[in-house]
Design a protein around this motif. Structure first.
Motif, PDB file in Angstrom:
ATOM      1  N   CYS A 310     -14.591-114.813  37.798  1.00  8.21           N
ATOM      2  CA  CYS A 310     -13.715-115.301  38.864  1.00  8.21           C
ATOM      3  C   CYS A 310     -12.302-115.458  38.334  1.00  8.21           C
ATOM      4  N   PHE A 311     -11.330-114.994  39.103  1.00  5.85           N
ATOM      5  CA  PHE A 311      -9.921-115.076  38.731  1.00  5.85           C
ATOM      6  C   PHE A 311      -9.122-115.545  39.932  1.00  5.85           C
ATOM      7  N   ASP A 312      -7.971-116.125  39.630  1.00  2.00           N
ATOM      8  CA  ASP A 312      -7.063-116.616  40.661  1.00  2.00           C
ATOM      9  C   ASP A 312      -5.752-115.866  40.528  1.00  2.00           C
ATOM     10  N   MET A 313      -5.351-115.169  41.580  1.00  2.00           N
ATOM     11  CA  MET A 313      -4.128-114.361  41.581  1.00  2.00           C
ATOM     12  C   MET A 313      -2.960-115.203  42.061  1.00  2.00           C
ATOM     13  N   SER A 314      -1.889-115.203  41.270  1.00  2.00           N
ATOM     14  CA  SER A 314      -0.698-115.967  41.636  1.00  2.00           C
ATOM     15  C   SER A 314       0.540-115.145  41.292  1.00  2.00           C
ATOM     16  N   GLY A 315       1.699-115.679  41.597  1.00  2.00           N
ATOM     17  CA  GLY A 315       2.934-114.972  41.303  1.00  2.00           C
ATOM     18  C   GLY A 315       3.233-114.868  39.837  1.00  2.00           C
ATOM     19  N   GLY A 317       0.915-114.250  37.563  1.00  2.00           N
ATOM     20  CA  GLY A 317      -0.119-113.454  36.923  1.00  2.00           C
ATOM     21  C   GLY A 317      -1.497-113.838  37.412  1.00  2.00           C
ATOM     22  N   ILE A 318      -2.478-113.622  36.556  1.00  2.00           N
ATOM     23  CA  ILE A 318      -3.878-113.884  36.872  1.00  2.00           C
ATOM     24  C   ILE A 318      -4.394-114.964  35.947  1.00  2.00           C
ATOM     25  N   GLU A 319      -5.050-115.954  36.521  1.00  2.00           N
ATOM     26  CA  GLU A 319      -5.683-117.019  35.757  1.00  2.00           C
ATOM     27  C   GLU A 319      -7.178-117.001  36.013  1.00  2.00           C
ATOM     28  N   GLU A 320      -7.929-117.209  34.953  1.00  2.00           N
ATOM     29  CA  GLU A 320      -9.385-117.234  35.107  1.00  2.00           C
ATOM     30  C   GLU A 320      -9.834-118.575  35.676  1.00  2.00           C
ATOM     31  N   VAL A 321     -10.896-118.523  36.428  1.00  2.00           N
ATOM     32  CA  VAL A 321     -11.474-119.720  37.038  1.00  2.00           C
ATOM     33  C   VAL A 321     -12.855-119.891  36.434  1.00  2.00           C
ATOM     34  N   THR A 322     -12.956-120.773  35.445  1.00  2.00           N
ATOM     35  CA  THR A 322     -14.232-120.955  34.756  1.00  2.00           C
ATOM     36  C   THR A 322     -15.248-121.707  35.596  1.00  2.00           C
ATOM     37  N   ASP A 323     -14.791-122.554  36.502  1.00  2.00           N
ATOM     38  CA  ASP A 323     -15.691-123.292  37.393  1.00  2.00           C
ATOM     39  C   ASP A 323     -15.205-123.116  38.822  1.00  2.00           C
ATOM     40  N   PRO A 324     -15.686-122.084  39.527  1.00  2.00           N
ATOM     41  CA  PRO A 324     -15.188-121.810  40.880  1.00  2.00           C
ATOM     42  C   PRO A 324     -15.811-122.681  41.959  1.00  2.00           C
TER      43      PRO A 324
END
Length: 514
Positions: A310-315, A317-324
């Motif tokens: 799971c990743f979170d797209m933002s302005g 870049g991309i951040e991983e979501v370890t606990d979605p």
């Protein structure tokens, strides 16, 4: 007369023939057959290796039946074929990507010499993900805590203070454009080398010259070879690009991340054999209306194929979501929130990961001749079936109402195990009675109104207990082994087993009023 090397190839199933068809005679797909020019073999390759009693060079392998081999047999040294019992089982040191989610999908990291294909829709974030991965690998120090594994250089193990060199080759953007994106996502490093070219020979030369710890090629459909015919992105060119990159990766022991485009139906563009040639195939998925991105392994020779990241797209870049878990739940779904009518929480499986999904529903009186059915994240055909089952077996008549069913943050409740939560949310909205907070519902509903078992229930209940849920309405667990015993005794969670839809709604407190 020389044989015409022109053939026709199906990009779906790999069928080849000498005549073009609008519909593939093998798989039945329309518009998938393209012209393919087979390379002419060398003159010496038309002669087989001379064997005993052949009487000349044209004997070769299979001359007794009148066939002539086009490829000569090589002189093989002794010891090339080794008994499997004598082959060492030492583990290969993998290269970490800097994303724990990415590493888990790959099976623990990037294997040296492997080719990983990352495919996805335009604008989903493939290039951003790989460029940020390149920055993480280039920022890490070989032998340090940030990453482990071979740096791809020849001549033994890398020095503990030696930075890794990463080569990023773009066939879609210029070097200045890649630099602007790298600066935006904080991926600018001295040992991150950028190159902008569409020539395959130049790409192979750059990889052989720099010997990087990681090579990224963006993308397979934009690189072309001057040695074969065909347009950029065609079956012939994509096949040649993939074969050449795989040979280089295996020879130099350099891992390659290859970006792939997809067609309008979501399949990877180019010949179907592209997926067979590479070692790992990853699909980068997501909804353009939300920031959630999912990376799943479709094929993996070095790990499981049911992992998802799971990743979170933002302005930035991309951040991983370890606990979605928090992405798919509203503030009133847990044990400490306020109960809201028309909502119910269930747990679905995506690979090895169990994800909570909150189903929200709205039932209103309809003023239309045909009531409206709007669903987001829920299968509309499944919704129609559940409405009929509620009417027939639970005495809840919402056939003439407008129904609106949705999930949160782009979550998908299309698994059969989500049936009970969807039916409970509809019953709660129809009766105006909220479901008690801290309660979840898991189960498949049959046409007879029975609650059927679901796979890997123990993993779903363990995740529910971890998130603070106190009650779970589940199907009756038959005695099938240790997993059923573990599911029935999940610590901190009250397991309520039901056998029918009417009993489940009564347990949840949203049954029809008599």
């Amino acid at each position: 007369m020389a044989k015409n090397p022109t053939q026709y190839l199906c990009s779906e199933c790999g069928w080849t023939g000498v005549k073009w068809f609008g519909r593939c005679p093998e798989c039945g797909q329309w518009g998938t057959i393209d012209e393919f020019h087979e390379a002419r073999p060398a003159a010496r390759a038309r002669t087989g290796a001379a064997g005993p009693g052949t009487g000349g060079a044209r004997g070769g392998i299979g001359t007794e039946s009148g066939r002539v081999s086009r490829t000569q047999a090589a002189m093989v040294a002794d010891g090339v074929a080794t008994p499997i019992t004598k082959i060492g089982t030492e583990s290969v040191t993998r290269l970490t990507t800097g994303f724990s989610e990415f590493d888990r999908v790959l099976g623990g990291g990037i294997v040296p010499g492997s080719v990983v294909l990352v495919a996805g829709e335009p604008g989903i974030g493939k290039s951003t993900l790989l460029l940020e991965t390149a920055g993480h690998v280039a920022r890490a120090v070989a032998g340090g805590d940030s990453g482990s594994g071979d740096d791809g250089s020849a001549g033994g193990a890398p020095d503990a203070a030696q930075p890794r060199t990463v080569l990023y080759i773009s066939g879609e953007e210029s070097q200045a454009q890649v630099r602007m994106r790298a600066q935006r996502i904080n991926a600018v490093e001295d040992n991150l080398l950028l190159a902008a070219t569409t020539d395959l020979a130049t790409v192979l030369g750059l990889i052989g010259q720099t010997r990087p710890a990681l090579a990224i090629v963006d993308s397979a459909q934009t690189i072309t070879s001057q040695d074969v015919d065909g347009i950029s992105g065609g079956s012939t060119q994509v096949r040649e690009v993939a074969s050449a990159l795989i040979d280089t990766a295996k020879t130099l022991d350099v891992p390659v991340l290859l970006v792939g485009h997809v067609t309008k139906d979501g399949s990877i563009a180019g010949p179907r054999t592209l997926e067979h040639l590479v070692d790992v195939v990853c699909q980068f998925e997501g909804d353009s209306e939300t920031a959630l991105r999912m990376l799943r392994a479709v094929k993996n020779r070095f790990g499981p194929t049911d992992e998802v990241g799971c990743f979170d797209m933002s302005g930035e870049g991309i951040e991983e979501v370890t606990d979605p878990s928090g992405l798919f739940l509203s503030s009133g779904s847990g044990d400490d929130g306020m109960a809201t009518e028309g909502t119910c929480v269930t747990f679905t499986l995506d690979g090895h990961r169990s994800l909570p999904i909150e189903v929200q529903s709205l039932v209103t009186a309809s003023v239309l001749p045909t009531p409206r059915r709007a669903a987001n994240g829920v299968d509309t055909n499944r919704l129609a079936m559940l409405v009929a089952v509620l009417y027939r077996h639970a005495r809840i008549n919402i056939l003439a109402n407008d129904l609106y069913v949705s999930t949160i943050a782009g979550g998908l409740a299309k698994e059969p195990a989500c049936d009970l939560a969807v039916a409970a949310a509809l019953a709660s909205a129809a009766n105006g009675v909220p479901i008690a907070r801290g309660t979840c519902a898991i189960g498949e509903i049959s046409l007879t109104g029975q609650i059927r078992p679901v796979p890997r229930l123990e993993h779903r209940l363990a995740e529910a207990a971890r998130l603070g849920f106190t009650r779970a309405v589940v199907p009756v667990m038959r005695r099938r082994g240790r997993s059923s015993h573990d599911a029935a005794h999940t610590a901190g969670l009250e397991i309520l087993q039901v056998d029918s839809l009417r009993d489940a709604l009564a347990t949840l407190g949203v049954a029809a009023k008599r």
